[in-house]
Design a protein around this motif. Structure first.
Motif, PDB file in Angstrom:
ATOM      1  N   UNK A  60       0.876  -1.247  -0.191  1.00  0.00           N
ATOM      2  CA  UNK A  60       0.061   0.015  -0.025  1.00  0.00           C
ATOM      3  C   UNK A  60       0.814   1.220   0.044  1.00  0.00           C
ATOM      4  N   UNK A  61       2.098   1.303   1.052  1.00  0.00           N
ATOM      5  CA  UNK A  61       2.916   2.316   0.845  1.00  0.00           C
ATOM      6  C   UNK A  61       3.526   2.715  -0.407  1.00  0.00           C
ATOM      7  N   UNK A  62       3.943   1.555  -0.962  1.00  0.00           N
ATOM      8  CA  UNK A  62       4.550   1.758  -2.530  1.00  0.00           C
ATOM      9  C   UNK A  62       3.644   2.164  -3.371  1.00  0.00           C
ATOM     10  N   UNK A  63       2.362   1.834  -3.339  1.00  0.00           N
ATOM     11  CA  UNK A  63       1.347   2.030  -4.451  1.00  0.00           C
ATOM     12  C   UNK A  63       0.815   3.500  -4.400  1.00  0.00           C
ATOM     13  N   UNK A  64       0.868   4.057  -2.835  1.00  0.00           N
ATOM     14  CA  UNK A  64       0.494   5.318  -2.604  1.00  0.00           C
ATOM     15  C   UNK A  64       1.789   6.505  -3.344  1.00  0.00           C
ATOM     16  N   UNK A  65       2.997   5.875  -3.174  1.00  0.00           N
ATOM     17  CA  UNK A  65       4.098   6.604  -3.761  1.00  0.00           C
ATOM     18  C   UNK A  65       4.180   6.817  -5.092  1.00  0.00           C
ATOM     19  N   UNK A  66       3.572   5.594  -5.618  1.00  0.00           N
ATOM     20  CA  UNK A  66       3.602   5.595  -7.359  1.00  0.00           C
ATOM     21  C   UNK A  66       2.466   6.541  -7.539  1.00  0.00           C
TER      22      UNK A  66
END
Length: 163
Positions: free
Chosen positions: A57-63
Motif C-alpha cells: 500500500x505504501x509503495x502504491x501510494x508513492x507511485x
C-alpha cells in the motif's frame, strides 16, 4: 389453497439468494481454498501477509500520488502501521458499518486477494485533501477516525486505481 412464495426484498442482491447459501462447512471450505490459493501468507500467527500488504500500500501510494506520500512520510511508517496494517489484518472489519464490510468482502472474493491493497490505496487517495490540510495527517489515518465505509464507492475507486 397454495400460498405464493414470499417475494424477495429489494436491496442487496446476496440477501435475495438465501436458497443458494452454502452450509457452514461448505463456506469454511471455500474460505480455506480462497486463502490457500490467493493469499497463503495472510492467516499466519504473525500476519505476514497483512504486513507485506501494508508495505505494498505504501509503495502504491508513492507511485500514484508522491505528494500525498511525502505528506504522510513525515512520520515513519504512518501509512503502513497506522492505516494499512489494521485495515488489512482485520479485512476492513475495523470500519463500520458491518453490512458495508460484507459488501466489500464480496468484491474481494470476486476480484481477488490483491483487491484489499487497492482498497487501502483508494481510501488514502479519497481522503487526500483532508490529509494534506491536516496538521497531523497520521492521526487522521487511524481507522477509528475514518468516515463510515461506503463499499460501492470504495470498490469503484479501487478499480480506478488499477491500470
Amino acid at each position: 389453497v397454495v400460498a405464493a412464495p414470499p417475494r424477495p426484498r429489494a436491496g442487496y442482491p446476496a440477501a435475495r439468494r438465501r436458497f443458494a447459501m452454502p452450509s457452514e462447512l461448505e463456506a469454511f471450505c471455500c474460505l480455506e481454498r480462497f486463502v490457500a490459493t490467493s493469499s497463503p501468507r495472510y492467516f499466519t500467527p504473525t500476519l505476514d501477509g497483512a504486513a507485506v500488504g501494508a508495505t505494498l500500500v505504501d509503495r502504491c501510494v508513492l507511485a500514484t500520488d508522491p505528494a500525498l506520500h511525502a505528506t504522510l512520510a513525515t512520520r515513519d511508517g504512518a501509512l503502513e502501521d497506522l492505516f494499512a496494517f489494521p485495515l488489512l489484518a482485520s479485512c476492513f472489519a475495523c470500519l463500520p458499518p458491518l453490512r458495508e464490510v460484507v459488501r466489500l468482502w464480496d468484491a474481494v472474493f470476486a476480484l481477488g486477494g490483491h483487491f484489499p491493497v487497492l482498497c487501502c490505496v483508494a481510501l488514502a487517495l479519497k481522503s487526500r485533501d483532508e490529509l494534506v490540510a491536516s496538521p497531523d495527517p497520521a492521526a487522521r489515518l487511524q481507522p477509528r477516525r475514518l468516515p463510515p465505509l461506503d463499499a460501492s464507492a470504495l470498490v469503484a475507486a479501487a478499480a480506478a486505481v488499477a491500470p
